[in-house]
Design an enzyme around this catalytic site. Structure first.
Site, mmCIF file in Angstrom:
data_model
loop_
_atom_site.group_PDB
_atom_site.id
_atom_site.type_symbol
_atom_site.label_atom_id
_atom_site.label_comp_id
_atom_site.label_asym_id
_atom_site.label_seq_id
_atom_site.Cartn_x
_atom_site.Cartn_y
_atom_site.Cartn_z
ATOM 1 N N HIS A 1 30.419 12.762 53.921
ATOM 2 C CA HIS A 1 29.871 12.446 52.596
ATOM 3 C C HIS A 1 29.070 13.649 52.106
ATOM 4 O O HIS A 1 28.425 14.348 52.901
ATOM 5 C CB HIS A 1 28.918 11.249 52.647
ATOM 6 N N CYS B 1 21.076 7.889 53.027
ATOM 7 C CA CYS B 1 22.063 6.831 53.189
ATOM 8 C C CYS B 1 21.446 5.448 52.954
ATOM 9 O O CYS B 1 22.114 4.545 52.450
ATOM 10 C CB CYS B 1 22.673 6.883 54.586
#
Length: 282
Positions: A180, A274
């Site tokens: 990511h 996150c």
């Protein structure tokens, strides 16, 4: 890899914090029972109680800095729902919904969209293309940086740009550890970033160098403990405590590091960012 040089004391700028609104999900059902990224080892498992304690400390850090933290209820059977950043992208009061790559996380997208619609974010778009929210979309004042290569489709970059009316710049990720964008880069403020060059393709590194000539450049050791999975309010930077060189560099550049321990959640590939979906009204 050499980190950015420290600034002389007289050259250190004054950083300004802005109050943020975040959405988080308590990791009541956190576990590592499958492997969908290089960080996950079901055989090693995870300590759910310790994960909750670490998450609570992260939430307390945000509250202590004066930020607002909203909570979404965790859903049994969704152990990665704690990673709220992946649930959507919210910019200018508009919410672009996630469509996850892996079936293990597919139900998280609708759950986050339901919460957003029920809490005042009525201008929404459920993504038609695979995207994992702020995991691969990071917003600055005049541009959205968008990652691809492992999770989010290129078509989602175009979809987000059309819906949000913001320029989207594509960056290609090439190292599976940094699957990511938010594992390899974070906005320091509205106009600058910190990043690890080794996570990006040569062309994307050149784009970052052109867009952000004054960026904080992190080394591999700090990237490898997810030190770049960080959250900045323009002055205070909440990041993993193990990223010691990056902490020193940020301090030398006038930022205030706020180290936290999220080592248990890192077993699933997560860090402060996150766990944190920013709800932007502008």
């Amino acid at each position: 890899m050499t980190v950015s040089p420290a600034l002389e004391p007289a050259a250190r700028p004054v950083r300004t914090a802005s109050r943020r609104r975040y959405l988080m999900c308590r990791p009541e059902h956190f576990a590592v029972t499958y492997a969908i990224n290089p960080w996950m080892d079901p055989g090693a498992g995870a300590d759910a109680a310790r994960a909750v304690e670490q998450w609570e400390a992260l939430r307390a850090a945000y509250l202590g800095l004066g930020h607002r933290v909203d909570l979404i209820d965790p859903i049994p059977g969704l152990p990665d729902m704690v990673f709220a950043a992946n649930g959507a992208l919210v910019v200018g009061g508009r919410a672009y919904g996630a469509r996850f790559t892996h079936p293990e996380r597919a139900a998280e997208g609708p759950a986050y969209m339901e919460w957003l619609r029920g809490n005042g974010f009525t201008d929404t778009l459920e993504g038609l293309h695979t995207n994992e929210g702020e995991g691969d979309f990071l917003t600055l004042d005049h541009v959205i940086l968008a990652g691809t290569g492992f999770r989010t489709d290129l078509a989602a970059h175009q979809e987000a740009q059309e819906f949000l009316g913001r320029p989207v710049v594509t960056l290609r990720l090439v190292d599976p550890r940094f699957y990511h964008l938010d594992t390899a880069l974070f906005p320091l403020d509205g106009g600058n970033v910190a990043y690890y060059p080794g996570a990006f393709s040569p062309g994307s590194r050149a784009v970052l160098e052109r867009l952000f000539p004054d960026a904080v450049v992190a080394g591999e050791a700090d990237a490898a403990v997810l030190g770049l999975n960080a959250v900045s309010d323009g002055r205070n930077v909440v990041l993993n405590a193990e990223a010691t060189a990056l902490i020193a560099t940020l301090d030398a550049h006038g930022y205030t590091p706020v180290p936290v321990d999220l080592s248990e959640l890192r077993k699933a590939g997560g860090g402060p960012k996150c766990c944190t979906l920013e709800l932007r009204s502008a």
